[in-house]
Scaffold this motif. Structure first.
Motif, PDB file in Angstrom:
ATOM      1  N   PHE A  33      51.541  46.367  17.755  1.00 24.18           N
ATOM      2  CA  PHE A  33      52.670  46.054  18.637  1.00 24.18           C
ATOM      3  C   PHE A  33      53.970  45.927  17.852  1.00 24.18           C
ATOM      4  CE2 PHE A  33      49.211  43.511  21.013  1.00 24.18           C
ATOM      5  CZ  PHE A  33      48.730  44.667  21.613  1.00 24.18           C
ATOM      6  N   GLU A  34      53.874  45.287  16.678  1.00 25.32           N
ATOM      7  CA  GLU A  34      55.082  45.054  15.874  1.00 25.32           C
ATOM      8  C   GLU A  34      55.729  46.370  15.441  1.00 25.32           C
ATOM      9  OE1 GLU A  34      52.347  41.621  15.723  1.00 25.32           O
ATOM     10  OE2 GLU A  34      52.114  43.771  15.288  1.00 25.32           O
ATOM     11  N   MET A  35      54.919  47.380  15.130  1.00 26.32           N
ATOM     12  CA  MET A  35      55.470  48.682  14.716  1.00 26.32           C
ATOM     13  C   MET A  35      56.184  49.360  15.887  1.00 26.32           C
ATOM     14  SD  MET A  35      53.528  52.075  13.213  1.00 26.32           S
ATOM     15  CE  MET A  35      53.053  51.292  11.659  1.00 26.32           C
ATOM     16  N   VAL A  36      55.557  49.318  17.056  1.00 26.56           N
ATOM     17  CA  VAL A  36      56.187  49.921  18.232  1.00 26.56           C
ATOM     18  C   VAL A  36      57.473  49.176  18.577  1.00 26.56           C
ATOM     19  CG1 VAL A  36      55.900  50.426  20.690  1.00 26.56           C
ATOM     20  CG2 VAL A  36      53.988  50.776  19.109  1.00 26.56           C
ATOM     21  N   ASP A  37      57.429  47.847  18.526  1.00 23.80           N
ATOM     22  CA  ASP A  37      58.628  47.062  18.827  1.00 23.80           C
ATOM     23  C   ASP A  37      59.748  47.365  17.832  1.00 23.80           C
ATOM     24  OD1 ASP A  37      57.343  45.921  20.968  1.00 23.80           O
ATOM     25  OD2 ASP A  37      56.818  44.065  19.919  1.00 23.80           O
ATOM     26  N   GLU A  38      59.370  47.602  16.573  1.00 21.28           N
ATOM     27  CA  GLU A  38      60.380  47.944  15.563  1.00 21.28           C
ATOM     28  C   GLU A  38      61.055  49.265  15.902  1.00 21.28           C
ATOM     29  OE1 GLU A  38      60.644  49.077  10.791  1.00 21.28           O
ATOM     30  OE2 GLU A  38      58.895  48.008  11.563  1.00 21.28           O
ATOM     31  N   ALA A  39      60.266  50.262  16.327  1.00 20.21           N
ATOM     32  CA  ALA A  39      60.831  51.556  16.705  1.00 20.21           C
ATOM     33  C   ALA A  39      61.750  51.412  17.912  1.00 20.21           C
ATOM     34  CB  ALA A  39      59.714  52.557  16.998  1.00 20.21           C
ATOM     35  N   LEU A  40      61.346  50.591  18.864  1.00 19.68           N
ATOM     36  CA  LEU A  40      62.175  50.366  20.050  1.00 19.68           C
ATOM     37  C   LEU A  40      63.469  49.633  19.693  1.00 19.68           C
ATOM     38  CD1 LEU A  40      59.361  49.289  22.547  1.00 19.68           C
ATOM     39  CD2 LEU A  40      60.639  51.439  22.589  1.00 19.68           C
ATOM     40  N   GLU A  41      63.353  48.643  18.837  1.00 15.35           N
ATOM     41  CA  GLU A  41      64.529  47.867  18.426  1.00 15.35           C
ATOM     42  C   GLU A  41      65.493  48.737  17.640  1.00 15.35           C
ATOM     43  OE1 GLU A  41      66.957  44.634  18.281  1.00 15.35           O
ATOM     44  OE2 GLU A  41      64.972  44.620  19.241  1.00 15.35           O
ATOM     45  N   GLU A  42      64.954  49.560  16.755  1.00 15.89           N
ATOM     46  CA  GLU A  42      65.786  50.420  15.912  1.00 15.89           C
ATOM     47  C   GLU A  42      66.595  51.412  16.740  1.00 15.89           C
ATOM     48  OE1 GLU A  42      65.019  54.088  12.790  1.00 15.89           O
ATOM     49  OE2 GLU A  42      63.548  52.465  12.883  1.00 15.89           O
ATOM     50  N   THR A  43      66.018  51.873  17.838  1.00 15.65           N
ATOM     51  CA  THR A  43      66.681  52.891  18.665  1.00 15.65           C
ATOM     52  C   THR A  43      67.358  52.298  19.894  1.00 15.65           C
ATOM     53  OG1 THR A  43      64.563  53.302  19.795  1.00 15.65           O
ATOM     54  CG2 THR A  43      65.116  54.705  17.911  1.00 15.65           C
ATOM     55  N   GLY A  44      67.371  50.983  20.015  1.00 18.36           N
ATOM     56  CA  GLY A  44      68.028  50.345  21.135  1.00 18.36           C
ATOM     57  C   GLY A  44      67.365  50.626  22.471  1.00 18.36           C
ATOM     58  N   ALA A  45      66.034  50.790  22.458  1.00 14.70           N
ATOM     59  CA  ALA A  45      65.315  51.156  23.677  1.00 14.70           C
ATOM     60  C   ALA A  45      64.539  49.998  24.294  1.00 14.70           C
ATOM     61  CB  ALA A  45      64.354  52.308  23.377  1.00 14.70           C
ATOM     62  N   VAL A  46      64.741  48.787  23.784  1.00 13.02           N
ATOM     63  CA  VAL A  46      64.063  47.631  24.375  1.00 13.02           C
ATOM     64  C   VAL A  46      64.661  47.373  25.755  1.00 13.02           C
ATOM     65  CG1 VAL A  46      63.514  45.183  24.125  1.00 13.02           C
ATOM     66  CG2 VAL A  46      63.642  46.643  22.094  1.00 13.02           C
ATOM     67  N   GLN A  47      63.799  47.170  26.743  1.00  8.84           N
ATOM     68  CA  GLN A  47      64.295  46.994  28.117  1.00  8.84           C
ATOM     69  C   GLN A  47      65.167  45.746  28.225  1.00  8.84           C
ATOM     70  OE1 GLN A  47      60.908  47.067  27.460  1.00  8.84           O
ATOM     71  NE2 GLN A  47      60.530  44.867  27.386  1.00  8.84           N
ATOM     72  N   GLN A  48      66.229  45.870  29.033  1.00  5.02           N
ATOM     73  CA  GLN A  48      67.135  44.745  29.250  1.00  5.02           C
ATOM     74  C   GLN A  48      66.512  43.700  30.171  1.00  5.02           C
ATOM     75  OE1 GLN A  48      70.081  44.447  27.549  1.00  5.02           O
ATOM     76  NE2 GLN A  48      69.228  46.240  26.500  1.00  5.02           N
ATOM     77  N   ARG A  49      65.658  44.156  31.064  1.00  3.47           N
ATOM     78  CA  ARG A  49      64.913  43.227  31.914  1.00  3.47           C
ATOM     79  C   ARG A  49      63.462  43.707  31.972  1.00  3.47           C
ATOM     80  NH1 ARG A  49      64.178  45.297  37.109  1.00  3.47           N
ATOM     81  NH2 ARG A  49      65.434  47.152  37.638  1.00  3.47           N
TER      82      ARG A  49
END
Length: 456
Positions: A33-49
């Motif tokens: 999970f941490e690796m996927v979250d890192e990729a999402l965080e790096e690309t600004g793709a973490v959902q706002q809600r």
């Protein structure tokens, strides 16, 4: 007579709440999970809600879809949630999955691939190195995409003297570690651009301490100069039509020459393959920028060049074992890019699992590990939602590794199979279809030729 029942219960540990469907079975330990979250965080793709299908879950959905290419995305969702009956899982539609994939975009999948790519093992793996140099290969292949107006406009279709191909295609160029068949880097785009154009984008991953094996299509002066500029060594097959000047002769039969602005050693050899069907002899010319003929003798380089076929084995695993020769799914270019990065990432994750299993088992060469066994076992683990969370003591082998080690293939024997066009565009059976494609046990002899015996 009273009937007896056997009830098997097991505990499944997954992420909490709406994140529960986001897993890849046991392979989640390789892409946590941490690796996927890192990729999402790096690309600004973490959902706002927080939505019914969080961004992290979409990433795992795409990876799982690459392992279940015969299923639509909704069917893949059902496989991810099959073992989660005791957990409230959101009910989704095909449209909801489409919207979630569209929101995610391409960049997170590319970032995840960048985190995963690499040789997948330490230098101890047999065949991974030649004289201390990491052995890698560059080659290209083609993937079919849906025959939609959008893809036809952007990619067009390939043609020959007989017909037009059924589908538009993209060209995929990869840099592969020959010892493990893991992907170090990849680039893709329209087929019309050519594999050397996409191959030049792989120069970013070449460095000193590597030797790159190249087919004739990558042996042009500009491409070899680009490889040499990275300080990596190369060993390329060149055509007999070239007439390189002889600047100096060496004791091992090779000679010094020049391609454009770089000095190279030329090795000309005759390779004879003997099978129960007779003998076949071919003339080969190889070029390398390893100029020390004492440290890198001609005979050793000729034998090394056979390792270039490991990149073909990697493509076979991707196109045949994973894709089953199917056309990619998406009808948009962004969707195709997203799917290709998911396909490469899923392939890489399986190669890492194989490398982990074989590396901790003395005397086992990764060549003997079956990619198909690893893929089938990984699919079962996804459906069962098994081994998602690692114990405090990490098992590098796991269920997938044990299945691979229990079904090792025999040690590789020297084999030969005639090259033939198996999917011709002609309406009639092309002559290559009548070639006997059975493989035979063979013996191989290599003779280094004196200069000038290969005529243009």
């Amino acid at each position: 007579m009273a009937k007896t029942q056997c009830v098997i219960t097991r505990e499944i540990t997954v992420a909490k709440g709406l994140f529960a469907p986001g897993h890849l079975g046991e392979l989640t330990q390789i892409v946590p999970f941490e690796m996927v979250d890192e990729a999402l965080e790096e690309t600004g793709a973490v959902q706002q809600r927080l939505r019914k299908i969080p961004a992290r879950v979409v990433v795992y959905l795409l990876l799982a879809a690459a392992m279940f290419e015969d299923c639509g995305y909704l069917a893949v969702w059902r496989k991810l949630t099959a073992a989660l009956e005791a957990i409230p899982v959101a009910k989704v539609t095909g449209t909801a999955l489409w919207d979630a994939r569209t929101r995610l975009g391409v960049r997170p999948m590319r970032a995840l691939f960048d985190l995963l790519r690499g040789p997948a093992t330490a230098i101890r793996t047999g065949g991974a190195r030649f004289k201390g140099l990491l052995t890698v290969a560059i080659d290209g292949t083609y993937l079919d995409v849906p025959d939609s107006p959008l893809h036809r406009a952007r990619l067009d279709k390939s043609t020959n003297q007989y017909a037009i191909s059924g589908y538009p295609q993209i060209c995929l160029a990869t840099l592969v570690a020959c010892g493990t068949r893991a992907v170090l880097d990849a680039a893709f785009g329209p087929r019309s651009s050519g594999e050397t154009v996409h191959g030049k984008r792989l120069m970013r991953s070449l460095r000193a301490g590597m030797i790159v094996l190249l087919d004739r299509g990558f042996s042009g002066n500009k491409f070899l100069a680009a490889v040499a500029a990275t300080e990596a060594a190369f060993l390329a097959r060149v055509t007999a039509a070239r007439k390189p000047p002889v600047l100096n002769r060496f004791d091992d039969g090779s000679y010094l020459s020049r391609f454009g602005g770089i000095e190279v050693r030329i090795i000309e050899c005759e390779i004879t393959i003997t099978t129960s069907q007779g003998r076949q002899t071919g003339l080969y010319r190889l070029a390398t920028n390893l100029l020390d003929h004492h440290r890198y003798p001609a005979s050793g380089l000729v034998s090394l060049y056979h390792e270039r076929w490991e990149v073909e084995s990697a493509y076979f695993a991707i196109k045949k074992s994973m894709l089953s020769r199917r056309v990619l799914r998406s009808r948009t270019w962004a969707g195709i890019a997203q799917e290709v990065y998911a396909l490469l990432s899923a392939y890489q994750i399986l190669r890492i699992a194989i490398a982990d299993a074989t590396e901790v088992t003395p005397g086992v060469d990764p060549d003997r590990a079956s990619f198909s066994v690893a893929l089938q076992t990984a699919r079962d683990q996804v459906i069962q939602a098994s081994g998602i969370i690692a114990d405090t003591t990490i098992d590098l082998v796991g269920a997938i590794g044990r299945a691979v080690l229990d079904h090792l293939m025999p040690a590789r024997r020297l084999r030969v199979s005639p090259r033939a066009v198996k999917r011709p565009l002609s309406r009639y059976a092309y002559k290559s279809l009548r070639v006997d494609r059975r493989t035979y046990q063979a013996t191989l002899s290599i003779d280094i030729l004196l200069t000038g015996l290969i005529s243009p």
